[in-house]
Design a protein around this motif. Sequence first.
Motif, PDB file in Angstrom:
ATOM      1  N   PRO A  28       0.826  -1.214   0.000  1.00 39.34           N
ATOM      2  CA  PRO A  28       0.000   0.000   0.000  1.00 39.34           C
ATOM      3  C   PRO A  28       0.856   1.259   0.000  1.00 39.34           C
ATOM      4  O   PRO A  28       1.863   1.353   0.719  1.00 39.34           O
ATOM      5  CB  PRO A  28      -0.803  -0.129   1.296  1.00 39.34           C
ATOM      6  N   LEU A  29       0.444   2.239  -0.792  1.00 33.93           N
ATOM      7  CA  LEU A  29       1.104   3.534  -0.829  1.00 33.93           C
ATOM      8  C   LEU A  29       0.432   4.467   0.174  1.00 33.93           C
ATOM      9  O   LEU A  29      -0.471   4.068   0.910  1.00 33.93           O
ATOM     10  CB  LEU A  29       1.022   4.110  -2.241  1.00 33.93           C
ATOM     11  N   VAL A  33      -4.700   1.055   1.978  1.00 35.38           N
ATOM     12  CA  VAL A  33      -4.584  -0.110   2.844  1.00 35.38           C
ATOM     13  C   VAL A  33      -4.545  -1.359   1.976  1.00 35.38           C
ATOM     14  O   VAL A  33      -5.094  -1.379   0.868  1.00 35.38           O
ATOM     15  CB  VAL A  33      -5.756  -0.223   3.850  1.00 35.38           C
ATOM     16  N   LEU A  34      -3.881  -2.388   2.473  1.00 31.03           N
ATOM     17  CA  LEU A  34      -3.891  -3.690   1.828  1.00 31.03           C
ATOM     18  C   LEU A  34      -4.848  -4.580   2.597  1.00 31.03           C
ATOM     19  O   LEU A  34      -4.749  -4.719   3.813  1.00 31.03           O
ATOM     20  CB  LEU A  34      -2.493  -4.316   1.816  1.00 31.03           C
ATOM     21  N   VAL A  73      -4.334  -5.869   6.403  1.00 29.32           N
ATOM     22  CA  VAL A  73      -3.081  -6.556   6.755  1.00 29.32           C
ATOM     23  C   VAL A  73      -1.871  -5.634   6.645  1.00 29.32           C
ATOM     24  O   VAL A  73      -0.786  -5.967   7.119  1.00 29.32           O
ATOM     25  CB  VAL A  73      -2.867  -7.816   5.888  1.00 29.32           C
ATOM     26  N   ALA A  74      -2.029  -4.466   6.042  1.00 28.97           N
ATOM     27  CA  ALA A  74      -0.938  -3.483   5.978  1.00 28.97           C
ATOM     28  C   ALA A  74      -1.528  -2.124   5.643  1.00 28.97           C
ATOM     29  O   ALA A  74      -2.562  -2.025   4.972  1.00 28.97           O
ATOM     30  CB  ALA A  74       0.107  -3.883   4.934  1.00 28.97           C
ATOM     31  N   THR A  75      -0.871  -1.075   6.128  1.00 33.30           N
ATOM     32  CA  THR A  75      -1.320   0.291   5.842  1.00 33.30           C
ATOM     33  C   THR A  75      -0.173   1.083   5.226  1.00 33.30           C
ATOM     34  O   THR A  75       1.004   0.854   5.525  1.00 33.30           O
ATOM     35  CB  THR A  75      -1.782   1.006   7.120  1.00 33.30           C
ATOM     36  N   GLY A  76      -0.526   2.022   4.344  1.00 36.61           N
ATOM     37  CA  GLY A  76       0.472   2.859   3.715  1.00 36.61           C
ATOM     38  C   GLY A  76       0.910   3.998   4.627  1.00 36.61           C
ATOM     39  O   GLY A  76       0.319   4.234   5.693  1.00 36.61           O
ATOM     40  N   ILE A 102      -5.697  -3.751  -2.883  1.00 37.05           N
ATOM     41  CA  ILE A 102      -5.401  -2.403  -2.398  1.00 37.05           C
ATOM     42  C   ILE A 102      -6.672  -1.548  -2.470  1.00 37.05           C
ATOM     43  O   ILE A 102      -7.420  -1.601  -3.449  1.00 37.05           O
ATOM     44  CB  ILE A 102      -4.300  -1.747  -3.254  1.00 37.05           C
ATOM     45  N   ALA A 103      -6.905  -0.743  -1.430  1.00 36.06           N
ATOM     46  CA  ALA A 103      -8.043   0.184  -1.438  1.00 36.06           C
ATOM     47  C   ALA A 103      -7.607   1.546  -0.924  1.00 36.06           C
ATOM     48  O   ALA A 103      -6.857   1.635   0.055  1.00 36.06           O
ATOM     49  CB  ALA A 103      -9.177  -0.347  -0.572  1.00 36.06           C
TER      50      ALA A 103
END
Length: 328
Positions: A28-29, A33-34, A73-76, A102-103
């Motif tokens: 994720p950028l 968020v992923l 599961v991950a944040t930018g 990705i959103a």
Amino acid sequence: MTELKRTHVHINESDRSLSMQTDSAPAPLAGEVLIEVKAAGINRADVLQRKGQYPPPEDASPIMGLEVSGTVVATGPGVDEWSEGEQLCALVHGGGYATHAIAPVSQCFPIPNGYTLEEAAALPEALLTVWNNVFQRAGLQPGQNVLLHGGASGVGTLGVSMCTAWGAQVFSTAGTVDKCRTVEALGAQKCVNYKTEDYLEVLSGLGLRNRIDVILDMVGGDYIDRNIALAAPDGCIVNIAYQKGVKASVNFLPLMLKRVTLTGSTLRAQTASQKAKMVVEIREQLFEHLDSGAVKPVLDQQFSLAECLRAQERMESGLHTGKILLIP
């Protein structure tokens, strides 16, 4: 940290067939968020993309799928609205037919009270489509009459409950007796079986000719003339698809005499800022009806990622009622 792998549905450009592929999950950028995907919604735009008739925007993922639910599961960088382990649903810029997607944070919703993740996956595309066209563009007000064509579709079923919760008088069309009963159970005053009856004649018989304030149409073709006949003075007709064709012979004189607005839109082509505004307005003005259970999607069948083609064929068949889902 172990590298996350993603399995997704791939469109083979040579023959438009589908295959399963595995690669590294995208990172994720900023502002993203992923999501580990629990469920993804099937939409008609996905079917058109598979056939090569609706290419994704240049900045979008080439993977099909416009809405998902799941777990972060991950944040930018700079993301503080969501944390790892939280559950949400989101409108995605492609990439939904996958185990990970990705959103943009600006297009994410919390899971409404009492919703399963599967039910939440049925929300984003239909929520934004109805909000943008019926509420933003057409300006539906409580007490007005609204006609939603395709009432048994994913957009239609959610739209009927949204407009009912808003206080509008809802009318609709669907293709079987059972579908019409489902739509009326969601709040429609009358759902016309378009395969056995002329909806213009039926609704006119109910005194609704020249009295429908808002019409949402995904059919086009010979529906256009009939929609204009039903539209109220200063009413609004919004087209979001043309399943019966983009060309028709239309008498536009009533449109002029009644000052009717005839417009249309697609959701995917709108900017991120436009979509973000829709999300904000939905959360402020409509989300209480989701939390209360007054607005809830109707779910049809569920398929695995590998059964993606079967899922899309079910949509094309018209046999479904509500939202078809993929479960990675």
